[in-house]
Design a protein around this motif. Structure first.
Motif, PDB file in Angstrom:
ATOM      1  N   THR A 152       0.814  -1.211   0.000  1.00 29.19           N
ATOM      2  CA  THR A 152       0.000   0.000   0.000  1.00 29.19           C
ATOM      3  C   THR A 152       0.850   1.265   0.000  1.00 29.19           C
ATOM      4  O   THR A 152       0.305   2.363  -0.024  1.00 29.19           O
ATOM      5  CB  THR A 152      -0.936   0.033   1.221  1.00 29.19           C
ATOM      6  N   LYS A 153       2.174   1.118   0.035  1.00 26.73           N
ATOM      7  CA  LYS A 153       3.074   2.259   0.044  1.00 26.73           C
ATOM      8  C   LYS A 153       4.057   2.156  -1.122  1.00 26.73           C
ATOM      9  O   LYS A 153       4.499   1.058  -1.471  1.00 26.73           O
ATOM     10  CB  LYS A 153       3.859   2.326   1.357  1.00 26.73           C
ATOM     11  N   PRO A 154       4.434   3.293  -1.733  1.00 24.58           N
ATOM     12  CA  PRO A 154       5.419   3.253  -2.815  1.00 24.58           C
ATOM     13  C   PRO A 154       6.831   3.053  -2.288  1.00 24.58           C
ATOM     14  O   PRO A 154       7.093   3.249  -1.097  1.00 24.58           O
ATOM     15  CB  PRO A 154       5.270   4.637  -3.455  1.00 24.58           C
ATOM     16  N   SER A 206       5.036  -5.865  -2.293  1.00 25.96           N
ATOM     17  CA  SER A 206       4.191  -6.887  -2.903  1.00 25.96           C
ATOM     18  C   SER A 206       3.929  -6.442  -4.344  1.00 25.96           C
ATOM     19  O   SER A 206       4.316  -5.333  -4.731  1.00 25.96           O
ATOM     20  CB  SER A 206       2.875  -7.032  -2.130  1.00 25.96           C
ATOM     21  N   PRO A 207       3.276  -7.274  -5.169  1.00 35.00           N
ATOM     22  CA  PRO A 207       3.003  -6.844  -6.545  1.00 35.00           C
ATOM     23  C   PRO A 207       2.286  -5.504  -6.644  1.00 35.00           C
ATOM     24  O   PRO A 207       2.564  -4.716  -7.561  1.00 35.00           O
ATOM     25  CB  PRO A 207       2.144  -7.995  -7.086  1.00 35.00           C
ATOM     26  N   TYR A 208       1.372  -5.217  -5.718  1.00 33.20           N
ATOM     27  CA  TYR A 208       0.622  -3.961  -5.815  1.00 33.20           C
ATOM     28  C   TYR A 208       1.463  -2.741  -5.440  1.00 33.20           C
ATOM     29  O   TYR A 208       1.084  -1.606  -5.723  1.00 33.20           O
ATOM     30  CB  TYR A 208      -0.637  -4.017  -4.940  1.00 33.20           C
ATOM     31  N   THR A 209       2.627  -2.974  -4.806  1.00 33.24           N
ATOM     32  CA  THR A 209       3.535  -1.869  -4.508  1.00 33.24           C
ATOM     33  C   THR A 209       3.918  -1.130  -5.785  1.00 33.24           C
ATOM     34  O   THR A 209       4.081   0.100  -5.786  1.00 33.24           O
ATOM     35  CB  THR A 209       4.814  -2.397  -3.829  1.00 33.24           C
ATOM     36  N   THR A 238       3.941   2.832  -6.666  1.00 30.98           N
ATOM     37  CA  THR A 238       5.235   3.434  -6.984  1.00 30.98           C
ATOM     38  C   THR A 238       5.170   4.212  -8.288  1.00 30.98           C
ATOM     39  O   THR A 238       5.677   5.339  -8.388  1.00 30.98           O
ATOM     40  CB  THR A 238       6.316   2.342  -7.068  1.00 30.98           C
ATOM     41  N   VAL A 239       4.555   3.616  -9.303  1.00 39.01           N
ATOM     42  CA  VAL A 239       4.413   4.311 -10.594  1.00 39.01           C
ATOM     43  C   VAL A 239       3.624   5.597 -10.413  1.00 39.01           C
ATOM     44  O   VAL A 239       4.017   6.664 -10.911  1.00 39.01           O
ATOM     45  CB  VAL A 239       3.731   3.396 -11.632  1.00 39.01           C
ATOM     46  N   SER A 240       2.530   5.521  -9.691  1.00 34.09           N
ATOM     47  CA  SER A 240       1.694   6.703  -9.478  1.00 34.09           C
ATOM     48  C   SER A 240       2.472   7.808  -8.778  1.00 34.09           C
ATOM     49  O   SER A 240       2.457   8.972  -9.207  1.00 34.09           O
ATOM     50  CB  SER A 240       0.465   6.315  -8.647  1.00 34.09           C
ATOM     51  N   THR A 241       3.178   7.455  -7.712  1.00 36.40           N
ATOM     52  CA  THR A 241       3.935   8.449  -6.950  1.00 36.40           C
ATOM     53  C   THR A 241       5.073   9.039  -7.766  1.00 36.40           C
ATOM     54  O   THR A 241       5.302  10.255  -7.762  1.00 36.40           O
ATOM     55  CB  THR A 241       4.499   7.807  -5.665  1.00 36.40           C
TER      56      THR A 241
END
Length: 373
Positions: free
Chosen positions: A167-169, A284-287, A291-294
């Protein structure tokens, strides 16, 4: 001519037969009770009349729209399932509600009722996203800007549960350290995620026909149609995978990752191993998506461009051109940093040949070699 009740030879059930405004009907009512069948006949005839006069939009229910969405290849995840004769989740909540009558307040109420005591991101992912996907599929000519749940403002908000991994970049140097401790097949998946911002479930079903290497463009049509730009860093990785054909990103065994509503954590073992070897936790995969968004925000990419890359804001116009490469999006994705060690990974140069190998310390063959020595 109106609809009439009739029976077929050898069947006790009543059937509807006839023509209403040039639309022929011959279908079962599903009952042998004539009174119940007559009620169904009246409703069916009224529906056909309404559709012919006002268009199907005026009478289609959420359930009917969801069935059409699924038949077109939409994801069944979070829509609901039948349990003891009753539908759960969104299908049960909005089952017979006429789709176009559903308002923002109705959707907010559904989120609160179906997912009480949950965080905003859970309601968004499990309620709002699948509902909007059904709406956009069934009513493409009636786009509506739905307001999604947002993170509460202020410093006094208390989270209801601990922060989950993913849930965090993270920074790209740290991401590189983590990914380079993975077996090639899993490392390729994470690389694709960190340089596209795709959802893991989207990457798992990505096939060669969806990828336009010369145009630097990926076209997704499984759920809400959208286009995704390809970072130059990914080209050496994608070219051999596209040439191989079929599903691009596969497990170390060479099989596609399973994608079903009742399956999650496809890379759980790989992620746990990489955390142990790298000493880096919380990834995790959703990281990768966070990360891309941030990173795009840090790089000064306009929010509308960022949201279109991530699929957060897919308006009616962008859906019309999902398969057309858009240079502003390609330019934006190319602002993501490239880490030299990541680019020099052996599997980046030979993804097909090294796909079934394991990182040191994993896999039966490596273990056997270590014992023999």
């Amino acid at each position: 001519m109106s609809l009439k009740l009739t029976k077929r030879k050898g069947s006790d059930q009543w059937y509807l037969r006839g023509t209403v405004r040039k639309q022929s009907v011959f279908e079962s009512t599903g009952t042998d009770d004539k009174k119940a069948a007559e009620a169904i006949r009246i409703k069916r005839e009224a529906r056909l009349l309404a559709d012919s006069i006002h268009g199907k939009e005026s009478s289609i229910t959420f359930f009917e729209a969801a069935v059409s969405y699924l038949a077109a290849g939409g994801s069944p995840r979070f829509l609901g399932e039948e349990v003891d004769g009753k539908w759960t989740r969104l299908l049960g909540h909005f089952e017979t509600t006429i789709l176009h009558t559903i308002t923002q307040d109705d959707l907010n109420t559904a989120g609160d009722k179906l997912y009480p005591n949950t965080q905003y991101d859970t309601r968004n992912r499990q309620c709002f996203t699948p509902f909007i996907a059904v709406w956009n599929h069934a009513l493409p000519d009636n786009p509506r800007k739905w307001k999604r749940p947002k993170k509460p403002k202020g410093t006094t908000v208390v989270r209801l549960k601990p922060v989950r991994a993913g849930t965090k970049p993270v920074g790209y140097n740290r991401a590189a350290q983590f990914v380079l401790e993975m077996s090639p097949a899993n490392a390729m998946v994470m690389t694709g995620l960190f340089y596209t911002g795709m959802r893991p479930i989207e990457l798992f079903v990505l096939s060669d026909i969806m990828v336009n290497i010369p145009g630097r463009w990926i076209t997704l049509e499984n759920t809400v149609p959208r286009g995704i730009p390809i970072h130059e860093f990914l080209v050496p990785l994608l070219v051999p995978l596209v040439e191989r054909g079929g599903i691009l990103f596969r497990s170390p065994r060479g099989t596609p990752y399973p994608v079903r509503d009742d399956i999650s954590g496809q890379m759980k073992t790989a992620i746990r191993g990489a955390r142990k070897r790298s000493g880096i936790g919380g990834i995790s995969p959703y990281t990768a998506r966070h990360t891309v968004s941030t990173q795009l925000v840090i790089n000064g990419v306009h929010s509308h461009i960022k949201d279109q890359i991530l699929g957060h804001a897919v308006d009616d116009m962008s859906r019309l051109y999902t398969d057309v490469p858009q240079q502003p999006l390609i330019d934006a994705i190319n602002t993501l940093p490239v880490i030299a060690a990541w680019a020099c990974a052996p599997w980046m140069k030979d993804p097909v040949g090294l796909a079934k190998q394991y990182v040191n310390g994993m896999g039966a063959r490596n273990d056997l070699k270590r014992v023999q020595n």
